[in-house]
Write an enzyme that holds these catalytic residues in place. Structure first.
Site, short mmCIF file in Angstrom:
data_model
loop_
_atom_site.label_atom_id
_atom_site.label_comp_id
_atom_site.label_asym_id
_atom_site.label_seq_id
_atom_site.Cartn_x
_atom_site.Cartn_y
_atom_site.Cartn_z
N GLU A 194 0.52 -1.38 0.30
CA GLU A 194 -0.40 -0.22 -0.07
C GLU A 194 0.57 1.61 -0.02
O GLU A 194 0.55 1.77 0.71
CB GLU A 194 -0.72 -0.08 1.03
N GLU A 376 -4.71 -8.54 0.95
CA GLU A 376 -5.99 -8.02 1.93
C GLU A 376 -7.28 -7.97 1.59
O GLU A 376 -7.52 -7.40 0.86
CB GLU A 376 -5.60 -7.22 2.52
O1 IFM Z 1 -4.20 -3.27 9.64
C1 IFM Z 1 -3.75 -2.17 8.31
C2 IFM Z 1 -2.93 -3.10 6.93
O2 IFM Z 1 -1.25 -2.96 7.86
C3 IFM Z 1 -2.73 -2.50 5.49
N1 IFM Z 1 -4.19 -2.75 5.15
C4 IFM Z 1 -5.09 -2.39 5.90
C5 IFM Z 1 -5.35 -3.01 7.28
C6 IFM Z 1 -6.38 -2.84 8.03
O3 IFM Z 1 -6.75 -1.07 8.46
#
Ligand code: IFM
Length: 470
Positions: A194, A376
């Site tokens: 990200e 994710e």
């Molecule tokens: O916890 C974070 C992760 O580190 C990066 N993506 C979003 C998740 C939830 O906010």
């Protein structure tokens, strides 16, 4: 405003999600007859995700930008720090045992850069590398494929930050060290996590490390992360045996205008450009969006765009929800707006499963139909406490079913979706929110560090068994 949706009856949520055209199975309902299951393609990778700075303790590593941020009074919502997190560096055998029992096939974790290079560039910390050596072996012994992320936001203090161009080469050198050490056993790699969150939240709104609020710093952070991504990918390809796959992960979110004010439409286009296109377009050889050229030109040097366009073997997509944009008198002319009031909300984000279809199809259509992994997706909820050795998180199961159904729908529509990783394996330290947001399939008591499986872990295990949404 409360974000808690636990009072919303399950049946209402089911109706709402069905209205979005998604198949939803809530835990109180019988599973579909086997022949009706929404099955994923053969070889679909079922995993869980986590990161070093959210789970590992500080012991045995150098100081990071997030240590500095967390130690600043008022920076973390609940006043906690990341000094212990979930002690994953000590307790990983227990966590892996629970995951292996559930049939989890892949674990996306991250390497802590300050554990590998605590004090400066060059020679790595032998003990730090040995830790990841043991961790990878422990996963393989339990039948779990390791999926390391090279950079999940923790910069060693000596490396400075992404305002500086030199960090891109430092990142690539560190990536090559790790690839050289673990590449004999690790087949799938992710370079960045990200970069859009890092640039906008770390350098723009200041809610993440390094806590800056500067438009100039945002554009420097966009370009220097993109450059570091390309350099690292090249350095890793040179260090890894043939056949290894290297991807990178972006938090891709559809951006919509808040409400119906016409000026919010331009704000949404601008935010989409900065959040999504500033990273995806140059990665896939389209260069930077022309509207951003004036802000980026002082950072871009000859040859940079060719490096950034080094094509990954797959694209990792983190998806939680859509973003809503509101026109504002800020340096960027846009701020984050409110989603429609009727959307269900978890304890953190609102719930929009159909946005995942939108994201996956956009990537398929606009960026050369890449191999995609949802690296994710997950739900922070105010779970009930453990009772008789389990946490009854029925709400998470319903949401997860709806997102899995969306992933399945995108696969059916042609997206080359190859796997999905639930965020997160365990409850953990959620950055500026501290321990207040609990995403895990496994509950962690942050005082005793005791682990308790949640009902959603059993649900996910069942999906894995059937390679389907159950
Ligand atoms: O916890 C974070 C992760 O580190 C990066 N993506 C979003 C998740 C939830 O906010």
């Amino acid at each position: 405003m409360s974000l808690n949706t636990s009072n919303t009856p399950l049946c209402n949520r089911r109706i709402m999600l069905q209205a979005l055209g998604l198949t939803v199975a809530l835990p109180s309902m019988p599973a579909f007859a086997d022949k009706n299951l929404a099955r994923f393609s053969d070889g679909f990778v079922w995993g869980v995700a986590a990161s070093a700075p959210q789970t590992e303790s500080r012991a045995g590593r150098g100081r990071s930008n997030w240590d500095t941020f967390a130690d600043t009074a008022g920076a973390i919502e609940d006043g906690s720090t990341n000094s212990l997190c979930t002690e994953f560096d000590q307790r990983y055998p227990d966590d892996l045992a629970l995951l292996a029992d559930a049939g989890i096939k892949a674990f996306r974790f991250s390497i802590s850069w300050p554990r590998i290079q605590p004090d400066g560039p060059g020679t790595p910390n032998v003990a730090g590398l040995a830790f990841y050596d043991r961790l990878v072996d422990a996963m393989l012994e339990r039948g779990i494929a390791p999926w390391p992320t090279i950079f999940h936001w923790d910069v060693p203090v000596w490396a400075g930050d992404f305002r500086n161009r030199e960090i891109a080469q430092h990142l690539a050198d560190y990536a090559a060290i790790v690839a050289g050490k673990l590449g004999d056993r690790v087949h799938n790699w992710i370079v960045l996590n990200e970069p859009n969150s890092v640039a906008l939240q770390g350098y723009g709104t200041g809610v993440h490390a390094p806590g800056l609020r500067s438009a100039k710093a945002v554009f420097a952070a966009i370009h220097h992360q993109n450059l570091g991504q390309g350099l690292a990918l090249q350095a890793m390809r040179a260090a890894l045996p043939a056949g290894r796959r290297i991807g990178t992960t972006i938090n891709v979110a559809p951006v919509r205008p808040e409400g119906d004010r016409v000026e919010n439409e331009a704000a949404a286009r601008l935010l989409d450009t900065m959040w999504n296109k500033a990273f995806l377009d140059p990665l896939y050889g389209k260069g930077y969006p022309s509207s951003l050229t004036p802000m980026l030109s002082s950072f871009v040097q000859g040859g940079d765009l060719a490096v950034i366009a080094t094509k990954p073997d797959f694209l990792g997509v983190n998806y939680y929800t859509r973003i809503y944009a509101r026109a504002a008198g800020t340096a960027f002319g846009v701020t984050r707006g409110e989603p429609p009031a009727n959307l269900p909300r978890t304890a953190y984000f609102h719930v929009e499963p159909d946005g995942l279809i939108e994201v996956l199809m956009r990537l398929h259509d606009d960026y050369d139909a890449p191999d995609l992994f949802v690296t994710e997706t997950g739900f922070a909820l105010d779970d009930p406490p453990p009772l008789d050795g389990v946490v009854e998180d029925r709400e998470r199961i319903g949401y997860l079913a709806s997102y899995l159904s969306a992933a399945h729908a995108a696969q059916k529509q042609g997206a080359r979706l190859k796997g999905l990783f639930y965020w997160s394996a365990t409850d953990n330290w959620e950055w500026g929110k501290g321990f207040t947001k609990k995403f895990g399939l496994i509950h962690v008591d942050m005082i005793s560090q005791k682990r308790t499986p949640k009902r959603s872990l059993a649900y996910y295990a069942n999906c894995i068994r059937h390679n389907a949404v159950t």
